[in-house]
Design a protein around this motif. Sequence first.
Motif, PDB file in Angstrom:
ATOM      1  N   ASN A  72      24.724  24.048  12.354  1.00  0.00           N
ATOM      2  CA  ASN A  72      23.356  24.508  12.108  1.00  0.00           C
ATOM      3  C   ASN A  72      22.345  23.759  12.968  1.00  0.00           C
ATOM      4  O   ASN A  72      21.395  24.358  13.503  1.00  0.00           O
ATOM      5  CB  ASN A  72      23.000  24.331  10.629  1.00  0.00           C
ATOM      6  N   ALA A  73      22.544  22.456  13.126  1.00  0.00           N
ATOM      7  CA  ALA A  73      21.599  21.650  13.905  1.00  0.00           C
ATOM      8  C   ALA A  73      21.605  22.062  15.373  1.00  0.00           C
ATOM      9  O   ALA A  73      20.549  22.151  16.009  1.00  0.00           O
ATOM     10  CB  ALA A  73      21.939  20.168  13.763  1.00  0.00           C
ATOM     11  N   LEU A  74      22.771  22.325  15.922  1.00  0.00           N
ATOM     12  CA  LEU A  74      22.854  22.709  17.331  1.00  0.00           C
ATOM     13  C   LEU A  74      22.307  24.119  17.556  1.00  0.00           C
ATOM     14  O   LEU A  74      21.642  24.379  18.561  1.00  0.00           O
ATOM     15  CB  LEU A  74      24.303  22.640  17.814  1.00  0.00           C
ATOM     16  N   VAL A  75      22.575  25.033  16.624  1.00  0.00           N
ATOM     17  CA  VAL A  75      22.067  26.398  16.748  1.00  0.00           C
ATOM     18  C   VAL A  75      20.558  26.435  16.532  1.00  0.00           C
ATOM     19  O   VAL A  75      19.846  27.258  17.111  1.00  0.00           O
ATOM     20  CB  VAL A  75      22.793  27.332  15.756  1.00  0.00           C
ATOM     21  N   GLY A  76      20.059  25.506  15.690  1.00  0.00           N
ATOM     22  CA  GLY A  76      18.631  25.481  15.398  1.00  0.00           C
ATOM     23  C   GLY A  76      18.249  26.403  14.271  1.00  0.00           C
ATOM     24  O   GLY A  76      17.069  26.669  14.033  1.00  0.00           O
ATOM     25  N   SER A  77      19.240  26.900  13.537  1.00  0.00           N
ATOM     26  CA  SER A  77      18.994  27.787  12.407  1.00  0.00           C
ATOM     27  C   SER A  77      20.209  27.721  11.494  1.00  0.00           C
ATOM     28  O   SER A  77      21.302  27.350  11.916  1.00  0.00           O
ATOM     29  CB  SER A  77      18.764  29.226  12.881  1.00  0.00           C
ATOM     30  N   LYS A  78      19.992  28.092  10.233  1.00  0.00           N
ATOM     31  CA  LYS A  78      21.082  27.996   9.268  1.00  0.00           C
ATOM     32  C   LYS A  78      22.004  29.207   9.383  1.00  0.00           C
ATOM     33  O   LYS A  78      21.648  30.314   9.001  1.00  0.00           O
ATOM     34  CB  LYS A  78      20.516  27.907   7.852  1.00  0.00           C
ATOM     35  N   VAL A  79      23.193  28.985   9.919  1.00  0.00           N
ATOM     36  CA  VAL A  79      24.179  30.058  10.009  1.00  0.00           C
ATOM     37  C   VAL A  79      25.421  29.738   9.181  1.00  0.00           C
ATOM     38  O   VAL A  79      26.233  30.620   8.906  1.00  0.00           O
ATOM     39  CB  VAL A  79      24.597  30.326  11.472  1.00  0.00           C
ATOM     40  N   ALA A  80      25.590  28.480   8.780  1.00  0.00           N
ATOM     41  CA  ALA A  80      26.731  28.072   7.968  1.00  0.00           C
ATOM     42  C   ALA A  80      26.227  27.271   6.784  1.00  0.00           C
ATOM     43  O   ALA A  80      25.352  26.427   6.931  1.00  0.00           O
ATOM     44  CB  ALA A  80      27.699  27.224   8.803  1.00  0.00           C
ATOM     45  N   ILE A  81      26.776  27.541   5.605  1.00  0.00           N
ATOM     46  CA  ILE A  81      26.326  26.794   4.441  1.00  0.00           C
ATOM     47  C   ILE A  81      26.935  25.400   4.487  1.00  0.00           C
ATOM     48  O   ILE A  81      28.015  25.177   5.031  1.00  0.00           O
ATOM     49  CB  ILE A  81      26.669  27.505   3.122  1.00  0.00           C
ATOM     50  N   ALA A  82      26.203  24.464   3.920  1.00  0.00           N
ATOM     51  CA  ALA A  82      26.659  23.080   3.894  1.00  0.00           C
ATOM     52  C   ALA A  82      26.532  22.553   2.480  1.00  0.00           C
ATOM     53  O   ALA A  82      25.615  22.906   1.747  1.00  0.00           O
ATOM     54  CB  ALA A  82      25.834  22.223   4.846  1.00  0.00           C
ATOM     55  N   SER A  83      27.460  21.720   2.086  1.00  0.00           N
ATOM     56  CA  SER A  83      27.452  21.151   0.754  1.00  0.00           C
ATOM     57  C   SER A  83      28.141  19.807   0.808  1.00  0.00           C
ATOM     58  O   SER A  83      28.963  19.549   1.686  1.00  0.00           O
ATOM     59  CB  SER A  83      28.178  22.086  -0.233  1.00  0.00           C
ATOM     60  N   ALA A  84      27.821  18.949  -0.152  1.00  0.00           N
ATOM     61  CA  ALA A  84      28.491  17.654  -0.227  1.00  0.00           C
ATOM     62  C   ALA A  84      29.922  17.802  -0.730  1.00  0.00           C
ATOM     63  O   ALA A  84      30.691  16.861  -0.696  1.00  0.00           O
ATOM     64  CB  ALA A  84      27.716  16.711  -1.151  1.00  0.00           C
TER      65      ALA A  84
END
Length: 318
Positions: free
Chosen positions: A36-48
């Motif tokens: 997501n950081a490299l794309v600059g937008s949220k395309v994959a969900i992230a969780s702990a």
Amino acid sequence: MTAPSSTAAREVPEGHRSGFACFVGRPNAGKSTLTNALVGSKVAIASAKPQTTRHAIRGIVNRPDAQLVLIDTPGLHRPRTLLGERLNDLVRATWTEVDVVGVCLPADQRIGPGDTYLVGELAKLPRTPPLVAVATKSDLVGPTRMAEHLMAIQALEDKLGITWADIVPVSSVTDDQLDVLAGALVERLPEGPPLYPEGVITDEPEETLVAELIREAVLEDVRDELPHSITVAIEEMGLREGRSDDRPLLDVYASMIVERDSQKGIVIGHRGERLRAIGEKSRRQIEALLGTPVYLDLRVKVLKEWQRNPKHLNRLGF
């Protein structure tokens, strides 16, 4: 691995590169957050929670000199269900199709048997792609610990008979060295025109992205109670008829699927409070992603032992 060629008329500078990279690592190594950081937008969900990612999500980084297609894969793990076996198969299949692999090794954790096993499996491939070691979560450690971590990463070369194409410490939270990492990945791509039209950041269907945002909201809310027993299916999704163009409303009907009746009660919560909270959180995320007001109808269904049943898995797209 193939992608649709760009249909937009566009001048491609000499030396332009395009291709595929994937991030691999143990569960919860920071792969989705990094994508997501490299794309600059949220395309994959992230969780702990480990094993959050269940699909190979493509995020597209567009640069003047390159188009880098990042594939966020599930974490390689010891499978306990048929779903787990299929996710591991997906990871291994992705390895053989990309131009470069980023191996995520979190700086706040010691390199352990799981990391060694993962890199060893990459080394066994008939054609091992270039391997870039990514020391993720650099913001969580100091210089001394980081130096120790980078030395441990370097030591894997002799231990496993590999050669790192590069070693890059990064932080997705502070954006530290993300440009360096992108450059290291792009450098290993073949020369060629863009694979996707300019401005596209993912090729995931909207229904898939919406389902993943709902699942992320569930994972954040139920904590450790049933993280792996939930999946989300979009039953119906479309713009409501009869609305003017300046007042659109997207109707989303979705089912959160669990394996047991007791889990259904956990998701619904006391007097439906948890279900309402999940709905409100995911609705805001969907609206932010699609830029459209959303009516979200959430239901909870029980599909017994769906993670172990091949028919259920096929129906759910796994």
